[in-house]
Design an enzyme around this catalytic site. Structure first.
Site, PDB file in Angstrom:
ATOM      1  N   TYR A 116      44.417  41.987  45.805  1.00  0.00           N
ATOM      2  CA  TYR A 116      42.947  42.020  45.618  1.00  0.00           C
ATOM      3  C   TYR A 116      42.323  43.274  46.234  1.00  0.00           C
ATOM      4  O   TYR A 116      41.229  43.681  45.854  1.00  0.00           O
ATOM      5  CB  TYR A 116      42.313  40.735  46.176  1.00  0.00           C
ATOM      6  CG  TYR A 116      42.250  40.661  47.670  1.00  0.00           C
ATOM      7  CD1 TYR A 116      41.132  41.123  48.355  1.00  0.00           C
ATOM      8  CD2 TYR A 116      43.301  40.112  48.421  1.00  0.00           C
ATOM      9  CE1 TYR A 116      41.053  41.049  49.733  1.00  0.00           C
ATOM     10  CE2 TYR A 116      43.238  40.047  49.803  1.00  0.00           C
ATOM     11  CZ  TYR A 116      42.118  40.517  50.451  1.00  0.00           C
ATOM     12  OH  TYR A 116      42.037  40.460  51.823  1.00  0.00           O
ATOM     13  N   GLU A 118      30.957  30.784  36.441  1.00  0.00           N
ATOM     14  CA  GLU A 118      30.652  31.251  37.805  1.00  0.00           C
ATOM     15  C   GLU A 118      31.268  30.325  38.863  1.00  0.00           C
ATOM     16  O   GLU A 118      30.652  30.031  39.881  1.00  0.00           O
ATOM     17  CB  GLU A 118      29.145  31.447  37.982  1.00  0.00           C
ATOM     18  CG  GLU A 118      28.648  32.553  37.060  1.00  0.00           C
ATOM     19  CD  GLU A 118      27.354  33.180  37.483  1.00  0.00           C
ATOM     20  OE1 GLU A 118      27.057  33.220  38.676  1.00  0.00           O
ATOM     21  OE2 GLU A 118      26.638  33.659  36.578  1.00  0.00           O
TER      22      GLU A 118
END
Ligand SMILES: Cc1cc2nc3c(=O)[nH]c(=O)nc-3n(C[C@H](O)[C@H](O)[C@H](O)COP(=O)(O)OP(=O)(O)OC[C@H]3O[C@@H](n4cnc5c(N)ncnc54)[C@H](O)[C@@H]3O)c2cc1C
Length: 388
Positions: free
Chosen positions: A187, A372
């Protein structure tokens, strides 16, 4: 308690005069300009460009953009009010405005350099629609497993990959695209890029045919050696995960507002219908069983609204709101499902047809538990705050 002390801590639902005027103008627009188009937009899964233009003229496409950049200079709470008011009539319109403000503009205001702000904020305030491209076919809840790559080249980055489910894909001129510059770093390689629609190597692909919010475009994006100048990196290289996490934390308050709007819309229709529809010689709203259902719906809507407003007010006050945002999305999307379902029940057989709007709102609300961050992801966030 003195009156002064009461004013120092106004109730959550108390709006300022400016907020009331703003909300009422958006509600009025929703009733007069959106409602007549809503059924057709759903039926044909189309969002008329003229309506997008009208949203710009209304001033709801650049709510938090400073006036110096041509925006309305409003607050996050104004965005929440706009999304709620529009979603009460049509949640597809609500989400277009939501993504524009709570994700795209929000990310630019927070992370963009002055040069980037100067280049894009005036366009976003005037006529450009934005989109936010994180998800891929293989990475949804596990968003940072994204496979889109960015390779340094010619003073910029060449992006290659496919994004999926991108809201506003059809309408957008500017896309925030997340790609990994160093997959080995996991990440920590994720970087946010600003990609213009007409960039070579960038194509908007297939549009999804959906259960609900059908007028909102949800598209695949194809990037093939799409060259993005270094100046269009949003935030820092390798810090895109922070851009994503922080914007989505705020964005989900907007989805909460969308769900409050849907639920309120369904409640409005049901409350009107039960006063008109007669069975056993009187309006069905005369029966206590029906009255209790309406009361339950209204309570759900209000509880959801309080959670959403609280999260939005905390955000505007610069206070911590992570848990409150997750709770407001979790609760309001589940409340919207309960409320719209009861509304369909109260319309009886008519509720199951396309002749009345509650069928559409019932379909439209379902997305609130998915995008989301799914409800499970919100539960994970909340639990982590409590249990560590
Ligand atoms: C209409 C629509 C619009 C969208 N708009 C956008 C957009 O504009 N930009 C964008 O980037 N994305 C967008 N998305 C993508 C959306 O955010 C993802 O679909 C969502 O995050 C879920 O990811 P997924 O579909 O891969 O499901 P998955 O992650 O595969 O999840 C499937 C199920 O597994 C559960 N699950 C997964 N992992 C766990 C776990 N660890 N613990 C418990 N349960 C788990 C989930 O809760 C879910 O119920 C949109 C999606 C839709 C449908």
């Amino acid at each position: 308690m003195t009156q002064q002390a009461e004013l120092a801590t106004p109730p959550l639902t108390a709006l300022t005069e400016d907020e009331i005027i703003f909300r009422d103008s958006v509600s009025d627009f929703a009733e007069t300009r959106v409602r007549p188009l809503s059924r057709d937009m759903d039926e044909h899964a189309k969002f008329p460009r003229t309506l997008v233009d009208e949203l710009f003229s209304l001033g709801v496409m650049g709510i938090e953009i400073p006036e110096t950049h041509g925006g309305a200079g409003g607050t996050f709470f104004h965005s929440v009010l706009a999304v709620e008011a529009l979603s009460r009539v049509d949640p597809s319109v609500g989400v277009l405005v939501d993504v524009q403000n709570t994700l795209v503009i929000n990310a630019l205001i927070r992370w963009a350099s002055n040069d980037v702000k100067g280049r894009y904020l005036p366009k976003l305030a005037a006529s450009w629609v934005g989109a936010y491209a994180l998800s891929e076919s293989g990475s949804g809840s596990d968003a940072f497993a994204l496979a889109t790559k960015a390779v340094e080249r010619d003073g910029g980055f060449a992006l290659t990959g496919r994004k999926l489910w991108i809201t506003n894909g059809n309408e957008a001129n500017l896309f925030i695209v997340f790609a990994n510059v160093n997959p080995e770093a996991g990440y920590r390689g994720i970087t946010a890029f600003l990609v213009e629609r007409d960039s070579p190597g960038f194509t908007v692909g297939k549009k999804e045919d959906k259960l609900g919010i059908r007028a909102s475009s949800t598209c695949e994006l194809l990037l093939e050696d799409c060259l993005v100048p270094r100046a269009n990196v949003l935030g820092e290289v390798g810090k895109g995960y922070k851009v994503a996490i922080e914007t989505l934390n705020e964005g989900r308050i907007g989805i909460g507002a969308q769900m409050v709007g849907v639920a309120q819309g369904a409640l409005d229709h049901a409350a009107k219908y039960v006063r008109e529809r007669k069975q056993f010689g009187r309006p069905i709203g005369d029966f206590q069983g029906v009255q209790f259902q309406i009361a339950r719906m209204a309570t759900d809507v209000q509880a959801a609204r309080l959670l959403v407003y609280n999260a939005a007010r905390l955000r505007d006050a610069g206070r911590a709101f992570l848990t409150e945002a997750a709770m407001c999305k979790l609760f309001s999307s589940e409340a919207a499902e309960r409320v719209t379902s009861l509304a369909v029940n109260l319309f009886g057989g008519y509720g199951f047809t396309r002749d009345y709007p509650v069928e559409k709102l019932y379909r439209d609300q379902k997305i609130g538990q998915i995008y989301e961050g799914t409800s499970n992801m919100q539960l994970q966030t909340i639990a982590k705050q409590i249990l560590g």
